[in-house]
Design a protein around this motif. Structure first.
Motif, PDB file in Angstrom:
ATOM      1  N   VAL A  59      34.735 -80.309 -20.613  1.00  0.00           N
ATOM      2  CA  VAL A  59      34.573 -80.783 -19.061  1.00  0.00           C
ATOM      3  C   VAL A  59      34.218 -81.058 -19.436  1.00  0.00           C
ATOM      4  O   VAL A  59      33.823 -82.789 -18.410  1.00  0.00           O
ATOM      5  N   VAL A  61      34.831 -80.755 -11.727  1.00  0.00           N
ATOM      6  CA  VAL A  61      35.148 -82.141 -13.410  1.00  0.00           C
ATOM      7  C   VAL A  61      34.004 -82.536 -12.187  1.00  0.00           C
ATOM      8  O   VAL A  61      33.295 -83.438 -12.620  1.00  0.00           O
ATOM      9  N   GLY A  85      41.635 -75.758 -21.708  1.00  0.00           N
ATOM     10  CA  GLY A  85      41.606 -77.598 -21.575  1.00  0.00           C
ATOM     11  C   GLY A  85      42.212 -78.490 -21.721  1.00  0.00           C
ATOM     12  O   GLY A  85      42.454 -79.559 -21.386  1.00  0.00           O
ATOM     13  N   ILE A 119      45.077 -78.124 -16.977  1.00  0.00           N
ATOM     14  CA  ILE A 119      44.018 -79.145 -16.149  1.00  0.00           C
ATOM     15  C   ILE A 119      44.428 -78.861 -14.262  1.00  0.00           C
ATOM     16  O   ILE A 119      45.745 -78.798 -14.566  1.00  0.00           O
ATOM     17  N   VAL A 146      39.568 -77.467 -13.267  1.00  0.00           N
ATOM     18  CA  VAL A 146      39.709 -76.520 -14.829  1.00  0.00           C
ATOM     19  C   VAL A 146      39.132 -74.765 -14.702  1.00  0.00           C
ATOM     20  O   VAL A 146      38.257 -74.683 -13.319  1.00  0.00           O
TER      21      VAL A 146
END
Lengths: 494, 305
Positions: B260, B114, B85, B88, B251
């Motif tokens: 997310v 997302v 994470g 992105i 992502v």
């Protein structure tokens, strides 16, 4: 008209604007001198810093960065033979030659005065001729751009040195390399070999760094094996200002050419600098000096690429059309600050327009001041021991080509072009024509095909359009004139 | 025995650290990969999203441009990074539509979507001096002279070309599509009278439309929108064509759902932020929020075409 001038200068006569101009020019000169950071990249990197600023401060800052980096590119061109940005590539030819002759101070001074002159001339053109020149920009369609590219390629006659055939060969290598990447009309991949990065073609920056900087490093390594390295001993001597200002005709001439080329969308500073160089040679009384350390050969391209700064703002401000990569970054920045560039800008944001004009003038002045402070420092850098200098150049070359697009592929491209440049120099071929081919190849192919799409495959479109026909005739003349010139001088001497 | 306890405790510790990592995300700066060049309108969106969301995520977001292969370079890079994470990317319709072309290496399912952030509609424009006063004029002329009307747009196999093809099919006409390398280049060619018409986003024609130098003939949207309230949509004219660009965030598919969700929540707040609204207004783009699942569905639909 006078009111507008006063409005412009009073808009930027504030502390934040002054700081922005000074900071912008210094950042521009330094980034411009570093290979890998071209004017458009540097300006783009500065945009996020302007988010919180007053619009006029933001724009003046970005324009100062633009101005400074067009000058800064010449510093490394002259000092170490490595162009800081593409528009300074042609400056290497005579600029670096002058350094080898022990006259870097003079070359740097001419470049600075030329850049300043060009910058102010560009601002004047922006102020006085914005409207008529905007129409010039619109009069260029696909056939005109094709012919402009052909005209640009005809410059080879001035770049090739003594052997036109060798020049042509090298230029065709450049043209071939410019075909790499996605075909813009069919979407077909050409010489991509499965590397996604190659789909966009070869970036001009890694190619330049390789051809000039890396190739020099390779050659110097070879030299050092044969003999002990000689340290270039240069001390800064105050250049003869009479000589520097004696070039005023070249400055004027190149400012006019730079301004006209700068207005054309898609042409830009690199093409302008090449054309200025070639035209300066054409009208020069000392043609034989070009390529061997001609002062005019430094003055012309440097003056021309700074004249582009002001001129490229014309289509941007009057039509809302970016005419170069840097100008399109400026469009984005203006819009971020809620200023819509376009035909209404002069009415809705007159203060901004004339502020921008004043900004171009003042950034040229600031560039002169800080450039003068810089020259003795650059000269000192040249006198650094060769091994250290070469190591620094190598590191900068790798960082510069990686940083250009955060891609290791570009580093390999840079090294490949380093080898190519080294081999070409070794077998006595000129290197600069490759740049010419790379820069103009795409423009030529794209507009040739587009013109034929519009005309339905009819080639007469290139001669029935008057501007296009004119450019093609001038191209033929400039290609043939050196040959004729040689013949005439031969027949008169015998 | 000792070994077993050790292993168990290690596993427990690992498990804990994984959950706590997710709970605490983001603990360090996030990298946002953008496949367009610095200074482009896509890049500007990425940078404004980065700036505004810092307020909600509590960590800075650094925008890094990875150009090449219309986004393939950027996508491969994101997939090569740890799916934690912290890497992105912003996506665009022109990029995801390439999925069928990418020779099996990249696919839609490699990513989690997302949120869609902005929409950029399409308009058909001619210059003021043009004999075409309405879209009907253009269609009538093109019917009588197949292939004679030139229409410019951005690139080939692009959303622009797709729109022109849909329009040709629906209206039963044949146009001469001329591709350009950038979005504003064909607009310049129309202004100079080098080609007859152009499909583009409003941002490219707005300034000259307001100055009366360009005439917008039709909109490829569901409804009319400002500042083109007097211009009919293609739908009104009986051609059911709605085409728009969009930009959003995605992502790697291995990024945990909680992260997310957190990203999505932050994006909802970004869209509501006045600074983002001002940005859209200044750049002639339109808010186009769509939650992840819906967004993924849209991408699939458009790619399947």
């Amino acid at each position: 008209m006078l009111d507008n001038l006063i409005l412009g200068f009073s808009t930027i006569a504030t502390l934040p604007c002054t700081v922005a101009i000074i900071a912008g020019v210094i950042i521009g000169i330094i980034c411009g001198a570093l290979p890998g950071l071209s004017a458009s990249t540097t300006v783009a990197l500065m945009v996020p810093f302007t988010f919180g600023m007053d619009p006029i401060v933001a724009i003046v800052l970005l324009i100062s960065v633009y101005q400074g980096s067009e000058y800064g590119g010449s510093i490394t061109s002259i000092a170490v033979g490595m162009p800081g940005n593409p528009s300074a590539a042609v400056t290497v030819i005579d600029g670096y030659e002058l350094t080898k002759q022990g006259k870097p101070g003079l070359a740097l001074m001419i470049s600075l005065i030329g850049s300043t002159f060009g910058g102010i001339a560009g601002a004047f053109v922006l102020f006085a001729f914005a409207e008529p020149l905007a129409n010039v920009a619109l009069s260029f369609g696909a056939p005109e751009y094709f012919s402009l590219a052909v005209f640009g390629l005809a410059i080879i006659a001035s770049l090739a040195g003594d052997n036109l055939l060798k020049g042509f060969l090298v230029m065709f290598i450049g043209l071939f390399l410019s075909t790499i990447g996605l075909d813009g009309f069919t979407g077909e991949e050409r010489y991509v070999f499965g590397v996604a990065k190659m789909m966009d073609g070869l970036g001009i920056i890694p190619c330049l760094i390789g051809l000039f900087a890396m190739a020099t490093v390779f050659s110097e390594i070879e030299n050092s094996m044969d003999s002990a390295i000689e340290r270039i001993k240069v001390t800064f001597e105050k250049p003869d200002m009479k000589v520097v200002f004696g070039l005023w005709k070249v400055y004027l001439h190149s400012s006019i050419i730079g301004s006209i080329v700068g207005v054309l969308p898609g042409a830009g500073a690199t093409i302008a600098s090449f054309i200025c160089y070639s035209e300066a040679r054409r009208v020069s009384k000392h043609k034989e000096l070009f390529g061997k350390g001609s002062l005019e050969g430094v003055a012309a391209p440097e003056c021309g690429n700074n004249a582009v700064v002001g001129a490229s703002l014309i289509p941007l401000l009057t039509l809302g059309i970016p005419s170069s990569a840097t100008a399109s970054v400026l469009v984005g920045a203006l819009m971020l600050h809620n200023i819509q560039p376009g035909p209404l800008l002069f009415q809705t944001n007159g203060d901004i327009v004339y502020g921008i004009f004043a900004g171009v003038v003042m950034s040229s002045v600031a560039q002169l001041v800080f450039g003068l402070i810089g020259i003795p420092v650059w000269v000192k850098v040249i006198s650094a021991p060769k091994p250290i200098l070469l190591a620094v150049i190598t590191v900068l070359s790798v960082i510069g080509s990686y940083g250009f697009n955060n891609s290791i592929v570009d580093v390999w491209i840079m090294l490949g072009f380093g080898v190519l440049g080294y081999v070409l120099t070794k077998i006595n071929f000129p290197v600069t024509p490759i740049v010419l081919g790379l820069v103009l190849g795409g423009m030529m192919e794209e507009n040739y095909r587009r013109a034929l799409m519009v005309s339905g495959g009819d080639h007469s479109i290139f001669i029935t359009h008057p501007i296009s026909a004119g450019l093609l005739i001038v191209a033929a003349l400039s290609l043939l004139s050196p040959l004729l010139y040689k013949k005439i001088t031969k027949s008169t001497t015998t | 025995m000792k070994m077993k306890t050790f292993l168990i405790s290690m596993i427990a510790l690992l498990g804990m650290s994984v959950t706590s990592a997710q709970a605490a995300w983001p603990e360090k700066p996030i990298t946002l990969i953008c496949w367009s060049s610095a200074g482009s309108s896509h890049d500007l969106m990425a940078r404004i999203v980065a700036k505004v969301s810092e307020e909600y995520l509590g960590q800075p977001i650094v925008v890094v441009n990875k150009e090449g292969g219309s986004g393939k370079v950027a996508m491969s890079y994101v997939l090569s990074q740890k799916p934690d994470g912290y890497t992105i990317m912003s996506n665009t319709r022109s990029m995801t539509e390439l999925f069928p072309d990418t020779t099996g290496k990249l696919s839609i399912d490699d990513f989690k979507y997302v949120a869609r952030m902005v929409r950029d509609p399409f308009v058909i424009t001619v210059r003021q001096e043009s004999p075409f006063k309405t879209i009907d004029d253009l269609i009538a002329f093109a019917k009588a002279n197949p292939g004679k009307v030139t229409i410019g747009g951005f690139s080939v196999k692009s959303v622009d070309e797709g729109l022109v093809k849909d329009f040709e099919k629906a209206a039963g006409i044949k146009l001469n599509y001329i591709p350009y390398k950038g979005g504003s280049e064909p607009v310049v060619a129309v202004l100079g009278g080098h080609i007859d018409s152009v499909v583009s986003n409003p941002g490219e024609v707005n300034a000259n439309f307001k100055a009366g130098k360009l005439r917008v003939l039709a909109l490829a949207t569901e409804e009319r929108f400002a500042p083109f309230e007097d211009v009919p949509t293609l739908k009104e004219k009986g051609f059911p064509i709605v085409t728009e660009h969009w930009r959003g965030l995605m992502v790697s598919k291995d990024v945990p759902d909680e992260i997310v969700a957190k990203l999505n929540a932050a994006m909802v707040k970004v869209i509501a932020h006045p600074e983002f609204a001002q940005f859209l207004k200044n750049t002639n783009m339109y808010e186009g929020y769509m939650p992840g699942a819906e967004f993924a569905k849209l991408v699939k639909e458009q790619t399947a075409k």
